[in-house]
Enzyme design. Sequence first.
Site, PDB file in Angstrom:
ATOM      1  CE  LYS A 153      -2.619  -1.315   3.625  1.00 12.02           C
ATOM      2  NZ  LYS A 153      -3.715  -1.228   4.618  1.00 12.02           N
ATOM      3  CD  GLU A 192      -7.046  -1.586   9.780  1.00 12.61           C
ATOM      4  OE1 GLU A 192      -7.633  -0.659  10.318  1.00 12.61           O
ATOM      5  OE2 GLU A 192      -6.010  -1.433   9.107  1.00 12.61           O
TER       6      GLU A 192
HETATM    7  N1  LIG Z   1       0.808   0.088   4.841  1.00  9.47           N
HETATM    8  C1  LIG Z   1       1.313   1.287   4.890  1.00  9.47           C
HETATM    9  O1  LIG Z   1       1.631   1.840   3.888  1.00  9.47           O
HETATM   10  C2  LIG Z   1       1.485   1.971   6.225  1.00  9.47           C
HETATM   11  C3  LIG Z   1       1.486   1.259   7.421  1.00  9.47           C
HETATM   12  C4  LIG Z   1       1.724   1.936   8.640  1.00  9.47           C
HETATM   13  C5  LIG Z   1       1.947   3.326   8.620  1.00  9.47           C
HETATM   14  N2  LIG Z   1       1.917   3.979   7.416  1.00  9.47           N
HETATM   15  C6  LIG Z   1       2.133   5.449   7.348  1.00  9.47           C
HETATM   16  O2  LIG Z   1       3.347   5.745   8.007  1.00  9.47           O
HETATM   17  C7  LIG Z   1       3.285   7.088   8.474  1.00  9.47           C
HETATM   18  C8  LIG Z   1       3.864   7.170   9.876  1.00  9.47           C
HETATM   19  O3  LIG Z   1       5.221   6.760   9.797  1.00  9.47           O
HETATM   20  P1  LIG Z   1       6.303   7.201  10.880  1.00  9.47           P
HETATM   21  O4  LIG Z   1       5.730   7.031  12.230  1.00  9.47           O
HETATM   22  O5  LIG Z   1       7.562   6.514  10.512  1.00  9.47           O
HETATM   23  O6  LIG Z   1       6.378   8.791  10.638  1.00  9.47           O
HETATM   24  P2  LIG Z   1       7.507   9.755  10.022  1.00  9.47           P
HETATM   25  O7  LIG Z   1       8.009   9.237   8.744  1.00  9.47           O
HETATM   26  O8  LIG Z   1       6.904  11.117  10.004  1.00  9.47           O
HETATM   27  O9  LIG Z   1       8.674   9.711  11.107  1.00  9.47           O
HETATM   28  C9  LIG Z   1       8.439  10.227  12.406  1.00  9.47           C
HETATM   29  C10 LIG Z   1       9.511  11.270  12.787  1.00  9.47           C
HETATM   30  O10 LIG Z   1      10.762  10.592  12.977  1.00  9.47           O
HETATM   31  C11 LIG Z   1      11.786  11.281  12.250  1.00  9.47           C
HETATM   32  N3  LIG Z   1      12.806  10.274  11.930  1.00  9.47           N
HETATM   33  C12 LIG Z   1      12.760   9.343  10.956  1.00  9.47           C
HETATM   34  N4  LIG Z   1      13.813   8.519  11.054  1.00  9.47           N
HETATM   35  C13 LIG Z   1      14.555   8.962  12.099  1.00  9.47           C
HETATM   36  C14 LIG Z   1      15.760   8.514  12.711  1.00  9.47           C
HETATM   37  N5  LIG Z   1      16.378   7.384  12.313  1.00  9.47           N
HETATM   38  N6  LIG Z   1      16.242   9.202  13.770  1.00  9.47           N
HETATM   39  C15 LIG Z   1      15.596  10.300  14.247  1.00  9.47           C
HETATM   40  N7  LIG Z   1      14.429  10.774  13.718  1.00  9.47           N
HETATM   41  C16 LIG Z   1      13.925  10.092  12.653  1.00  9.47           C
HETATM   42  C17 LIG Z   1      11.085  11.872  11.087  1.00  9.47           C
HETATM   43  O11 LIG Z   1      11.829  12.932  10.518  1.00  9.47           O
HETATM   44  C18 LIG Z   1       9.769  12.327  11.713  1.00  9.47           C
HETATM   45  O12 LIG Z   1       9.960  13.557  12.345  1.00  9.47           O
HETATM   46  C19 LIG Z   1       1.830   7.514   8.413  1.00  9.47           C
HETATM   47  O13 LIG Z   1       1.676   8.440   7.363  1.00  9.47           O
HETATM   48  C20 LIG Z   1       1.085   6.231   8.095  1.00  9.47           C
HETATM   49  O14 LIG Z   1      -0.064   6.448   7.296  1.00  9.47           O
HETATM   50  C21 LIG Z   1       1.713   3.341   6.235  1.00  9.47           C
END
Ligand SMILES: NC(=O)c1ccc[n+]([C@@H]2O[C@H](COP(=O)([O-])OP(=O)(O)OC[C@H]3O[C@@H](n4cnc5c(N)ncnc54)[C@H](O)[C@@H]3O)[C@@H](O)[C@H]2O)c1
Length: 388
Positions: free
Chosen positions: A146, A248
């Site tokens: 996805k 979910e």
């Molecule tokens: N099936 C799918 O496609 C699926 C599944 C789960 C989540 N998601 C999506 O994922 C997103 C959330 O992902 P997330 O929680 O990784 O958010 P994100 O990518 O925004 O990362 C969170 C924060 O961590 C920081 N960061 C990233 N790597 C870092 C590192 N190694 N060290 C320090 N800081 C770092 C980023 O800059 C950001 O500020 C949502 O948009 C959600 O919809 C998609």
Amino acid sequence: MADMNWNMRTVALGETRYPYFYGYDCMDRIVTSIAAYDADRFIVVTDDNVLARHGESLLPALGAHAPVQVLSLPAGENIKSPANLASHLEEAIASGATRRSVVVAFGGGVPGNLAGVVAALLFRGVRLVHIPTTTVAAMDSVISLKQAINSCSGKNHIGTYHTPEAVYLDVALLRTLGDRELRSGLCEATKNCLAIRPDVVPDLRRVLARGDLAAPDTLLWLLEESLEAKISVTAQDRYEQRTGLVLEYGHTLGHAVELCDQRLRGSAGLSHGEAVMFGMLAAARISAQVGGLTLDDVALHDELAHALGAPLVVPAGLETAEVVGVVRRDNKRGYLPVTGEEAAMVVLDELGTPMGSRELPLVPVPMDLIRETVAGLRTERHGLTLQR
Ligand SMILES: NC(=O)c1ccc[n+]([C@@H]2O[C@H](COP(=O)([O-])OP(=O)(O)OC[C@H]3O[C@@H](n4cnc5c(N)ncnc54)[C@H](O)[C@@H]3O)[C@@H](O)[C@H]2O)c1
């Protein structure tokens, strides 16, 4: 337990397969592997935080093999927008991308999703590789086809399915994550144990009781568990619309609380994983009310939430009616016919076994029961300790 330096698992989503390589301190092997794609250009989609912290470990080495174009934006969920998608596509084309170019998703789930849509649309689809740098991306979003961005009115409204060539994880990159980001992915890994693989709960308890959630062997163990659990339900369900819906668990109330909390507190609100963990506390109580889980199972949920630092009560300022109002618009409505006074939810018969059918693990839950459960979760509970 994994070899610390380099391992491979095959991700299976229906007929689709791709390799997931992972290890500790292995950026050199990652670059060597990606160089072998014989790309004419690497289009690295990232955010400014990741670029500042970890860009040096990837970009110069990659640049020795082909020109590297970096498309980076300030971090945050709101970069998953149609405007940023369009500008990334235009910039890539203007600077010479071709069908032989490779999109490299370098970062958390946010740049990862944006990169996925860029790769899917550029020339109707170019090669995509993921280098996840958050626990959410490493343990959840890259084990999925996805790819989606947000519309003005909601999350993940615009997207498609696109298969990556491979995923490459260096667990060392996760050690710079803040505590909140670290725990967010671990809450999702905990969900997999409770809803899919309860046999590993004793191991999970031991791992969490050790305290250092960023320890490499802890992260590798949680990654392998997430892969195992997720693949076990998606192997027959490429699009995560049938058996995969068990993933979910906790998300109906979790999404509702996440949305309400972020409306109130903005980016200081609950992380996605914390909200899902809280949603599991509610789902466990509903499961017990309808004759599924035992009170010991509910206590186990509380104990794990406590160990992960997730909230045990409804965040201050959130009204029960507001949370229930969001549940009414939950995006699982289309999968199961429900009345206006019910919500389709993952409810557990026992740990690891959802109610409903294996093909559709959702059941209708009366809105009154949801309302009572949320109201009951407004009271503070103390004295939880993690049992080893
Ligand atoms: N099936 C799918 O496609 C699926 C599944 C789960 C989540 N998601 C999506 O994922 C997103 C959330 O992902 P997330 O929680 O990784 O958010 P994100 O990518 O925004 O990362 C969170 C924060 O961590 C920081 N960061 C990233 N790597 C870092 C590192 N190694 N060290 C320090 N800081 C770092 C980023 O800059 C950001 O500020 C949502 O948009 C959600 O919809 C998609």
